[in-house]
Every structure is written in C-alpha cells, then in structure tokens.
Enzyme design. Structure first.
Site, PDB file in Angstrom:
ATOM      1  NE  ARG A 168       9.521  -4.606  -6.356  1.00 43.94           N
ATOM      2  CZ  ARG A 168       8.370  -4.934  -5.744  1.00 43.94           C
ATOM      3  NH1 ARG A 168       7.887  -4.175  -4.789  1.00 43.94           N
ATOM      4  NH2 ARG A 168       7.733  -6.029  -6.081  1.00 43.94           N
ATOM      5  CE  LYS A 187       1.977  -1.415  -0.330  1.00 48.38           C
ATOM      6  NZ  LYS A 187       2.189  -1.437  -1.741  1.00 48.38           N
TER       7      LYS A 187
HETATM    8  N1  URA Z   1       1.283  -5.066  -4.572  1.00 48.70           N
HETATM    9  C1  URA Z   1       2.105  -4.301  -3.808  1.00 48.70           C
HETATM   10  O1  URA Z   1       1.652  -3.480  -3.013  1.00 48.70           O
HETATM   11  N2  URA Z   1       3.439  -4.466  -3.952  1.00 48.70           N
HETATM   12  C2  URA Z   1       3.981  -5.349  -4.800  1.00 48.70           C
HETATM   13  O2  URA Z   1       5.192  -5.459  -4.846  1.00 48.70           O
HETATM   14  C3  URA Z   1       3.125  -6.140  -5.578  1.00 48.70           C
HETATM   15  C4  URA Z   1       1.765  -5.984  -5.442  1.00 48.70           C
END
Ligand code: URA
Length: 440
Positions: A168, A187
C-alpha cells in the site's frame, strides 16, 4: 476461483464474499498471487470501498495470517492502545505507566517510526540498553511481575498486514478507511488484549484529515473489535499541531519524564490523562470520572514515574537518564529558527515538522535507515502563538550542521505567520464506544 475475477468484481463495485477475500489474502501471503495483482485489488478497494461486513472479514483473515497471541498466562484484564500515528506523539510512554500504576496490566506491542511519524519502540531504544525484543516467556513474566511490558511487534503478528502495508505504501493506497481499519484491528486482535483503546488522530499530520473520516474510521474499528468480544473505545485527538514541544527520540522521552513528574506541557498531559482514564474505564475500573481521578493521582503521587522506571529497568534500560534527562547524550550542534515577521502562527504543517525532524536524523525514510536518538526539534512557538520578528520559533538539534538548511526549508514551507489568531482546535474532538459517539 481466480484472482482476476475477484479484482474485476471489486473494480465494478461488487461486494466480495468471505471465501474470495480469504483466497486473495492467503494467496498473497503464500506468494501465489503476485504484487501486481494484489496492487490492482487494493486500488479497486481504494476506489470502490468495502462494506462493514467485507472489512470485518478482511480483518479476521489478516489477523489469522500470523500468530494469534494467547495472553491467558497473564493474570487479570490486559489492555492495549493504538494510535493511528502522529508527530511528537509520545503518549504511550506516559499513559501506559499511568494505567499500570493503577494495577491494570499492559502487554503492549508497538511499532517503529516511518516517514514523518515517530514510533514508541525507537523512543524506548533512546534509553541506552533498553531491549525491545523479548521472548514471549520474558514478555509474559515481566507483565506478571511488574504489570507492564512494551516491546516491538514480532514478524509473526498479522503477517498479511506486514506484506500488504508495504505494498500500500508504494501504490498510493494507504489512505483508505477499510484498509486502515483492517490493518490496525488485525494487529490488535492478534496481539490478544481484552480491551483496546484507539487514539484516532485527526488533522494536518494524520491519515484522517476531517472529523467525519476520523469518526467513520473509529466507528468501524470499534465495531470490528466489539464483534470479536473485545472492549473497545476510540478517542479522536487533534494532530493539527504536535503534542508537547519536543520531536525526536531522546528529547521526547525527556518530555515524557516531565509529564510523569507533573511538570510537562499542559496539552500532552491532558491528552494522556484522558487516554489513561479511558483505558481504566475499558478495564472495568469504574465510571469515567473516577478513572480520570485515578489516572491524575498517579502523576501527583509519582507512582506513574516509578512504574516507567520499572518498565525500562526490567528491559535493561539505564534509568539514570530518566532520573536526570539532562544526562541523555546531547546533539553536538543546535540551530535556532527565527520569525521573519510579526504576527500569529496561523499554520505550522505537522507533516513538514515531522519531515524536518527526519532530515535532522531523528527518523527514517526507509526501514533499514538508522536513527540519531539525540537529533530533533524543540518548538518554542506553536499554532496560535504570537511572535515578533527575530523570536525563536524552534531549535533544531543535530550531529551534522550541514543538515540544518534543508530542515529549515522544510519547516518554513509549512509555517504561516499572519495577522489573525487562528481558532485553536480542541485536543480531543470526540469519544466513540459501541454505544455511540460523544462529541466535545
Ligand atoms: N497504521 C496502521 O497500522 N495501518 C494503517 O493502515 C494505517 C496506520
């Protein structure tokens, strides 16, 4: 099933099924689906969006792509916190010890800085000797013993996110609410805490530039976490100006110590008190007002500072620098950036401030880059302050004076001094829980 058809379906605005999402993500992690096809799918998602159901399913598939940490070996309620990123955002090192000082367990995995934003793990490593990579057994034992541990995220947590985020980052698909929500929540779900507080930053220096977008991201993440049986709340906090005065790793730790000792900047202190109060509330420690009083007490009676020292000492850190932050290794050179005109600071672009600190050596542009812990910026004048020509606006610190001109140019590019005092944004815009939105 073919990835080609999944891309075409999303390109045309279709809604993907769970098996299609799993096929794409699992195939990408295994290496069966190449970057160019996943890039096309990410761009289709960016342009077409995802329903809440698709986002929740994407999150779950991503979470299960790596280890799902089981924290049940740690007694009691475990709380976690995540910030969507900012400049001078040092809240974890203040509010985590505040919460742990109240007896609520913090078993936290944090990230490193990348681009213009900083990361907690780098700040911790500014304290000489601090280990941020513990074994799982060491991590659990420390939380059971002293109630807190903060470590770097292991490569095995949400493996899909690691790969997808890197893609990304280079395909202009970061700023997409379903992709951000699934990245963060995968996460957090995998990291195993019972309760999760989300700090959704909003403004110039944040991913979310408007309150509507920030509220939408918060709502989505709270819904995903709640659906997975976690206690989740989000605060929308301002990132139109950095929190506190210092940007740069050792300098930020020194500022954290000032807050923990009760004499830090008011804005940073207030945001940390609100974050800590909400974490205590999520952990079931009572009404929000009582939780706030508990959090404030840890600053007043020094228990939060003691907990912070315990945290660093347990991870091998030399806590003499916390006891006397003047003993942090100082940068060899300093440079004062002064106002060229009279007026008010009407704009001070946060991303540019962050980038100026990176140019001084305080951050990294590529994952492999090293960090100069002593480099950074102290802001003497912030958004809304009155300045006179010649006043010091900020001081740069670096170990190579040749770095100052580019950093100055970057900082000045985002600085507007004008005749009108701007209306200052609130520190916290809103609070989002599963029961709804409270705006301040
Ligand atoms: N923080 C993250 O962990 N992922 C994202 O996509 C944007 C900010």
């Amino acid at each position: 099933m073919r990835i080609y058809d999944i891309i075409a379906k999303k390109r045309d605005g279709g809604v993907l099924t769970q098996p299609e999402i799993a096929f794409a993500v699992e195939g990408y992690v295994r290496g069966d689906i190449p970057d160019y096809q996943m890039s096309a799918l990410l761009m289709a998602i960016y342009l077409r969006g995802m329903t809440d159901r698709e986002t929740a399913e994407l999150t779950e598939v991503m979470a299960k792509s790596g280890d799902m940490v089981d924290l049940s070996a740690i007694a009691g309620v475990k709380v976690d916190k995540h910030s969507t990123g900012g400049v001078g955002d040092k809240t974890t090192l203040i509010m985590a010890p505040m919460v742990a000082a109240c007896g609520v367990k913090i078993a936290k995995m944090s990230g490193r800085g990348l681009g213009h934003t900083g990361g907690t793990v780098d700040k911790m490593e500014a304290v000489p000797g601090t280990r941020t990579a513990l074994t799982q057994a060491e991590f659990f034992a420390q939380v059971n013993q002293i109630g807190i541990s903060v470590i770097g995220q292991s490569g095995q947590i949400a493996a899909a996110d690691k790969k997808l985020y890197a893609l990304r980052d280079v395909t202009a698909t970061v700023g997409c609410i379903p992709l951000i929500a699934s990245s963060i929540m995968s996460k957090k779900l995998a990291a195993g805490s019972d309760a999760i507080l989300l700090d959704v930053t909003m403004g110039d220096g944040a991913f979310m530039k408007t309150l509507d977008d920030a509220l939408e991201l918060a709502r989505l993440m709270v819904a995903i976490g709640t659906a997975h049986g976690r206690q989740v709340a989000a605060l929308i906090t301002d990132m139109d100006t950095p929190l506190g005065q210092n940007i740069g790793n050792a300098m930020e730790v020194a500022e954290c110590v000032a807050v923990l000792k009760g004499h830090g900047p008011a804005d940073l202190t207030e945001v940390c008190v609100q974050l800590a109060a909400n974490m205590l509330w999520l952990a079931g420690r009572g009404e929000l007002a009582a939780c706030r009083a508990m959090a404030e007490q840890t600053l007043a009676d020094g228990t939060a500072f003691l907990k912070c020292c315990q945290l660093f000492a347990a991870q091998g850190g030399d806590i003499s620098v916390l006891k006397d932050p003047k003993t942090f290794k100082q940068a060899a050179y300093r440079y004062e950036l002064t106002a060229k005109t009279d007026g008010f600071i009407m704009k001070n672009d946060v991303e540019k401030i962050g980038n100026a600190s990176v140019l001084l050596g305080a951050g990294r542009l590529k994952k492999e880059d090293g960090i100069d812990f002593s480099a950074g910026i102290t802001m003497h004048k912030k958004l809304g302050d009155r300045v006179q020509s010649g006043d010091a606006i900020c001081t740069f610190y670096a170990n190579d004076p040749a770095l100052f001109p580019a950093a100055e140019q970057m900082y000045r590019d985002g600085l507007v001094i004008g005749p009108e005092k701007p209306v200052l944004p609130p520190l916290v815009y809103a609070r989002v829980t599963k029961d709804g939105v409270e705006r301040f």
